[in-house]
Design a protein around this motif. Structure first.
Motif, mmCIF file in Angstrom:
data_model
loop_
_atom_site.group_PDB
_atom_site.id
_atom_site.type_symbol
_atom_site.label_atom_id
_atom_site.label_comp_id
_atom_site.label_asym_id
_atom_site.label_seq_id
_atom_site.Cartn_x
_atom_site.Cartn_y
_atom_site.Cartn_z
ATOM 1 N N ARG A 2 0.835 -1.200 0.000
ATOM 2 C CA ARG A 2 0.000 0.000 0.000
ATOM 3 C C ARG A 2 0.871 1.252 0.000
ATOM 4 N N ARG A 3 0.488 2.270 -0.766
ATOM 5 C CA ARG A 3 1.185 3.561 -0.786
ATOM 6 C C ARG A 3 0.256 4.618 -0.215
ATOM 7 N N VAL A 4 0.788 5.406 0.726
ATOM 8 C CA VAL A 4 -0.006 6.445 1.362
ATOM 9 C C VAL A 4 0.759 7.754 1.283
ATOM 10 N N THR A 12 1.498 11.322 12.003
ATOM 11 C CA THR A 12 1.308 10.678 13.304
ATOM 12 C C THR A 12 2.676 10.580 13.979
ATOM 13 N N ASN A 13 2.681 10.347 15.281
ATOM 14 C CA ASN A 13 3.948 10.174 15.991
ATOM 15 C C ASN A 13 4.725 8.979 15.444
ATOM 16 N N GLU A 14 4.005 7.937 15.031
ATOM 17 C CA GLU A 14 4.650 6.746 14.471
ATOM 18 C C GLU A 14 5.425 7.082 13.204
ATOM 19 N N ILE A 15 4.783 7.809 12.287
ATOM 20 C CA ILE A 15 5.440 8.169 11.029
ATOM 21 C C ILE A 15 6.583 9.147 11.294
ATOM 22 N N LEU A 16 6.361 10.109 12.187
ATOM 23 C CA LEU A 16 7.398 11.075 12.514
ATOM 24 C C LEU A 16 8.610 10.381 13.130
ATOM 25 N N THR A 17 8.372 9.407 13.975
ATOM 26 C CA THR A 17 9.468 8.644 14.574
ATOM 27 C C THR A 17 10.259 7.903 13.502
ATOM 28 N N MET A 18 9.556 7.289 12.552
ATOM 29 C CA MET A 18 10.236 6.581 11.466
ATOM 30 C C MET A 18 11.073 7.546 10.628
ATOM 31 N N LEU A 19 10.535 8.737 10.367
ATOM 32 C CA LEU A 19 11.278 9.743 9.598
ATOM 33 C C LEU A 19 12.556 10.153 10.313
ATOM 34 N N VAL A 20 12.441 10.424 11.605
ATOM 35 C CA VAL A 20 13.601 10.866 12.380
ATOM 36 C C VAL A 20 14.649 9.751 12.454
ATOM 37 N N ARG A 49 9.104 3.278 5.091
ATOM 38 C CA ARG A 49 8.372 2.036 4.846
ATOM 39 C C ARG A 49 8.140 1.259 6.127
ATOM 40 N N THR A 50 6.982 0.611 6.159
ATOM 41 C CA THR A 50 6.718 -0.415 7.159
ATOM 42 C C THR A 50 6.614 -1.726 6.387
ATOM 43 N N GLU A 51 6.250 -2.792 7.052
ATOM 44 C CA GLU A 51 6.161 -4.084 6.369
ATOM 45 C C GLU A 51 5.125 -4.089 5.254
ATOM 46 N N ASP A 52 4.037 -3.340 5.439
ATOM 47 C CA ASP A 52 2.952 -3.390 4.461
ATOM 48 C C ASP A 52 2.615 -2.057 3.800
ATOM 49 N N THR A 53 3.299 -0.968 4.192
ATOM 50 C CA THR A 53 2.924 0.348 3.679
ATOM 51 C C THR A 53 4.156 1.180 3.334
ATOM 52 N N ILE A 54 4.070 1.906 2.242
ATOM 53 C CA ILE A 54 5.069 2.911 1.884
ATOM 54 C C ILE A 54 4.421 4.270 2.129
ATOM 55 N N TYR A 55 5.013 5.042 3.032
ATOM 56 C CA TYR A 55 4.514 6.384 3.304
ATOM 57 C C TYR A 55 5.351 7.377 2.519
ATOM 58 N N LEU A 56 4.679 8.217 1.736
ATOM 59 C CA LEU A 56 5.325 9.311 1.040
ATOM 60 C C LEU A 56 4.906 10.586 1.765
#
Length: 100
Positions: A2-4, A12-20, A49-56
């Motif tokens: 999935r691409r989001v 979200t804090n989750e995405i921000l944490t992954m970015l940092v 990226r997570t296991e099932d999602t690519i965040y742009l």
């Protein structure tokens, strides 16, 4: 997979944490992905990226500032000691006499 596409305002804090974690010193020009959205507008984003999602995550000055501040806030929180009454110094009040 999935691409989001995520705007700065909806991080979200989750995405921000992954970015940092992925870009601890910030992202550079080589990290930016350019693509056309549904309105044929050019969008610039960085990818995590997570296991099932690519965040742009759309690139902006605000994103860079948020990533920098998020990392600093995390450091500040980790360095604070617990405050309890045993560590506090409370000055004693001097007894004041009334002249009345």
């Amino acid at each position: 997979m999935r691409r989001v596409i995520v705007d700065y305002k909806k991080l979200t804090n989750e995405i921000l944490t992954m970015l940092v974690e992925k870009y601890p010193d910030g992202y550079g020009d080589d990290d930016i992905i350019k693509f056309k959205n549904a309105n044929s507008e050019t969008v610039e984003a960085v990818e995590v990226r997570t296991e099932d999602t690519i965040y742009l995550v759309k690139v902006s000055t605000r994103l860079a500032n948020t990533m920098e501040n998020f990392d600093e806030e995390d450091d500040d929180f980790d360095n604070n000691e617990d405050i309890n009454s045993e560590n506090l110094e409370i000055p004693e009040d001097e007894d004041q006499e009334d002249d009345d």
